[in-house]
Design a protein around this motif. Structure first.
Motif: not given
Length: 431
Positions: A190-212
């Motif tokens: 039900y929530l799919i129509p309200s999805w925001k694609t902004d998060a897909l565009m944000s790619v963290p650095t390798t360090g931030d990625f692994l740290g998260t």
């Protein structure tokens, strides 16, 4: 360690013949246990998982989804095998640790087992009070009732099911989990129509990625944890299947893990993509489950009313399994201490004391209303990781009854996952 451990059926389990295979085929009881284990995991951890996991971004969440399936299955399988390793009929985890590691270590691990689960039971007292209070104020438009009355009534209602016995608890859990799964899946879609694609565009650095990913592992461990019900689950299978209990447990736990990852991660992704990082931070500061927050900010009447209902069902179904484990641990601590002091107390008196202690402590914490995510990270996480991930692996290499499971890559994976969870918690507390 006692000598009789070495003679456990696990040492030389025979191959499964036709009659045994028939007994190991999937049954209605297996479905009941699978739903009960699913219900134990789908509680406050799941409802708060999107908040902590989502704040780190979308792509780290993808890595978490790939890791949590094998982590959940292999860790719980190891704990179940540990309980099944005992020759004694009816031995729960508090008995098996004493049988395998001796009286002193048995007492210590039983205490840790209790404190791994007990804080989670306290969390559910806080969670259900906040969820129902938010529903009364925001959806029903009524004044907030006195917190001490609301929390007392809700906790008493949940505990009354447990006092009525295991059979009723399993029936109520099964009754709750079917609509929970259906509504959870529907809510995710039900929530799919309200999805925001902004998060897909944000790619963290390798360090931030692994740290998260590293720092979110403790919340993942907690969110998918159904270890409090594993002891009684394994005892029940030993009673029903004898030497084949571990094999039966493997199948049920595998299906439970697949069900959890499928439904829960779809729900987590859907919630995270529907809200901004700022909104997730606001939900964390308000100490609300993600569905209660969605109900307050979403324009849809469906989300507004069904969100809190899902949250209540999830908390209640999970409360049962954790309450079972917490009382089992507390009873084990008291019984072992009384035995060491050459004292005896009737089971009836002991059960009444535990009942009173659990109600008053859960009620008191619900009134105080501490930070739920803070309690998850500081209290439950380190001990859950130790009991669920590290202790069974230690037992594999120390207990003769488990020697058939040595030398497997899966053991290394579970140990690394447990160590990552514990180090992340320590780092989080010190930073």
């Amino acid at each position: 360690m006692r000598n009789d451990v070495a003679a456990s059926p696990i040492d030389n389990t025979p191959s499964v013949n036709a009659s045994q295979a028939e007994k190991l085929s999937w049954t209605r009881t297996d479905t009941t246990w699978m739903l009960s284990l699913f219900g134990t995991a789908v509680g406050a951890g799941i409802l708060f998982l999107p908040i902590n996991a989502g704040m780190g971004g979308f792509w780290p969440l993808v890595m978490m989804a790939l890791l949590i399936g094998p982590m959940t299955y292999l860790a719980h399988r190891g704990l179940s095998r540990f309980v099944c390793a005992s020759q004694k009929q009816g031995s729960d985890i508090t008995d098996v640790v004493e049988e395998c590691f001796g009286v002193g270590a048995g007492k210590a691990i039983t205490v840790l087992y209790f404190f791994a689960i007990y804080p989670i039971v306290l969390i559910y007292g806080v969670g259900i009070t906040n969820t129902v209070d938010s529903f009364i104020v925001n959806q029903l438009g009524m004044a907030s009732p006195p917190r001490f009355i609301l929390s007392g009534v809700l906790i008493l209602a949940m505990m009354s099911v447990m006092v009525s016995g295991e059979k009723l608890m399993l029936k109520v859990t099964q009754f709750l989990v079917y609509p929970l799964v259906a509504i959870l899946a529907f809510m995710s879609l039900y929530l799919i129509p309200s999805w925001k694609t902004d998060a897909l565009m944000s790619v963290p650095t390798t360090g931030d990625f692994l740290g998260t990913v590293w720092l979110t592992i403790p919340v993942l461990v907690f969110a998918f944890n159904h270890s409090p019900a594993i002891s009684q689950f394994s005892v029940s299978l030993k009673r029903e299947h004898g030497a084949n209990a571990a094999k039966k447990a493997d199948v049920i736990l595998r299906n439970t893990s697949m069900m959890l990852v499928g439904f829960v991660m779809l729900f987590v992704f859907s919630c995270v993509l529907s809200l901004s990082p700022a909104q997730l931070a606001e939900a964390k500061s308000e100490n609300l489950p993600i569905l209660s927050y969605l109900a307050n900010v979403h324009a849809s009447g469906f989300v507004s009313y069904f969100g809190p209902i899902i949250a209540v069902i999830a908390i209640v179904s999970s409360f049962f399994g954790h309450y079972l484990g917490a009382t089992e641990g507390l009873k084990g601590i008291i019984a072992k201490q009384l035995r060491s002091s050459n004292k005896t107390v009737s089971d009836a008196k002991l059960d009444k004391f535990i009942l009173g202690f659990m109600f008053l402590s859960i009620w008191g914490v619900a009134i105080i209303n501490p930070s739920i995510l803070g309690m998850i990270e500081a209290l439950g996480g380190p001990i859950i990781a130790a009991i669920l991930y590290l202790m069974p692996m230690y037992a594999v290499y120390k207990v003769p009854a488990l020697k058939a499971y040595r030398g497997r890559i899966s053991n290394v994976f579970v140990i690394i996952a447990g160590l990552l969870a514990m180090t992340a918690i320590v780092f989080g507390m010190l930073s």
